[in-house]
Design an enzyme around this catalytic site. Sequence first.
Site, PDB file in Angstrom:
ATOM      1  N   ASP A  67     -32.577 -70.924  -9.558  1.00  0.00           N
ATOM      2  CA  ASP A  67     -33.104 -70.483 -10.851  1.00  0.00           C
ATOM      3  C   ASP A  67     -33.085 -71.611 -11.869  1.00  0.00           C
ATOM      4  OD1 ASP A  67     -30.313 -70.463 -10.910  1.00  0.00           O
ATOM      5  OD2 ASP A  67     -30.153 -68.304 -11.067  1.00  0.00           O
ATOM      6  N   HIS A 138     -25.561 -59.470 -10.759  1.00  0.00           N
ATOM      7  CA  HIS A 138     -26.771 -60.238 -10.457  1.00  0.00           C
ATOM      8  C   HIS A 138     -26.522 -61.285  -9.372  1.00  0.00           C
ATOM      9  CE1 HIS A 138     -25.917 -63.317 -13.959  1.00  0.00           C
ATOM     10  NE2 HIS A 138     -25.485 -63.823 -12.830  1.00  0.00           N
ATOM     11  N   GLU A 143     -31.144 -59.555 -12.654  1.00  0.00           N
ATOM     12  CA  GLU A 143     -30.249 -58.700 -13.436  1.00  0.00           C
ATOM     13  C   GLU A 143     -30.400 -57.237 -12.988  1.00  0.00           C
ATOM     14  OE1 GLU A 143     -28.046 -60.051 -15.103  1.00  0.00           O
ATOM     15  OE2 GLU A 143     -28.704 -61.446 -16.648  1.00  0.00           O
TER      16      GLU A 143
HETATM   17  C1  F6R Z   1     -26.658 -69.671 -10.900  1.00  0.00           C
HETATM   18  C2  F6R Z   1     -26.896 -68.274 -10.566  1.00  0.00           C
HETATM   19  C3  F6R Z   1     -26.015 -67.173 -11.039  1.00  0.00           C
HETATM   20  C4  F6R Z   1     -24.525 -67.495 -10.934  1.00  0.00           C
HETATM   21  C5  F6R Z   1     -23.706 -66.341 -11.485  1.00  0.00           C
HETATM   22  C6  F6R Z   1     -22.231 -66.624 -11.440  1.00  0.00           C
HETATM   23  O1  F6R Z   1     -27.626 -70.493 -10.253  1.00  0.00           O
HETATM   24  O2  F6R Z   1     -27.851 -68.025  -9.936  1.00  0.00           O
HETATM   25  O3  F6R Z   1     -26.265 -66.034 -10.287  1.00  0.00           O
HETATM   26  O4  F6R Z   1     -24.188 -67.738  -9.604  1.00  0.00           O
HETATM   27  O5  F6R Z   1     -24.088 -66.081 -12.793  1.00  0.00           O
HETATM   28  O6  F6R Z   1     -21.934 -67.672 -12.309  1.00  0.00           O
HETATM   29  P1  F6R Z   1     -20.522 -68.372 -12.284  1.00  0.00           P
HETATM   30  O7  F6R Z   1     -20.365 -68.946 -10.916  1.00  0.00           O
HETATM   31  O8  F6R Z   1     -20.603 -69.463 -13.324  1.00  0.00           O
HETATM   32  O9  F6R Z   1     -19.513 -67.325 -12.587  1.00  0.00           O
END
Ligand code: F6R
EC number: 3.5.99.6
Length: 261
Positions: A67, A138, A143
């Site tokens: 993303d 997500h 979402e």
């Molecule tokens: C990032 C992504 C998100 C994160 C998720 C968890 O490329 O796609 O789905 O993996 O928001 O974020 P963290 O690891 O920072 O808690």
Amino acid sequence: MEVVILEGAEQVGRVGADAVAQHVARDPRAVLGLATGSSPLHVYRELGARVARDELSLAGCRAFLLDEYVGLPADHPETYRNVIHRDLVEHVDLDPAAVRGPDGCAADLPGECASYEQAIADAGGVDVQLLGIGATGHIAFNEPGSSLASRTRVKTLTRRTRLDNARFFGGDVDAVPTHCLTQGVATILDARHLVLVALGAAKAEAVHQMVEGPVSALWPASALQLHPHVTVLLDDAAASRLQLADYYRETWSAKPDWQDL
Ligand code: F6R
């Protein structure tokens, strides 16, 4: 789903790196799917260490990001393209030109999404996809309410996700973009092996819903139950709401050495 509950983030990093290394050993030209954020950092650190010790080479691999934020200028430190270079690409022997993400500044965003899907297909699809999970459930930025059949598209970020990510923007939620380009749930499910990392108690409910809840657009990560090859790497805190935690622990400790992840 293979659910692996480990003592801490270092161990999660080692097992996650084992999963990537297993694919690269089979095919040095493997296509990697990369996540950004905190969850995969220990995996990336371990991959960097193995490359430095000459135990692993990613030089023949290509990689696709999950993303990207919409509208951040190319030189902004928090574009996912810049983040993945800092967190992984600079520490391994991946060719920077072989790492691609969707362009959140493209003039034609739907057209960019379609050509990103095409680029992944042209590369032969993703062999091993690293994933984190949001507290909202997500995966990538799909979402709650996302179609389980969705492909790469523009999405609006939830307030909760923007608050969670404000830490990367000096704590200022208003600095976090409101929109993103994200691979869809169905795009992610096309990858041949999914490796999801979750650390900490803030992820415990989302992990429970993903692994043990009904498959539902309310918890988009629950769609992973429909995939034939998923490895879920958790620390004790992220696993704390799992009803079948004891069984997952027994299964992992009884796993024969010869069996791949
Ligand atoms: C990032 C992504 C998100 C994160 C998720 C968890 O490329 O796609 O789905 O993996 O928001 O974020 P963290 O690891 O920072 O808690």
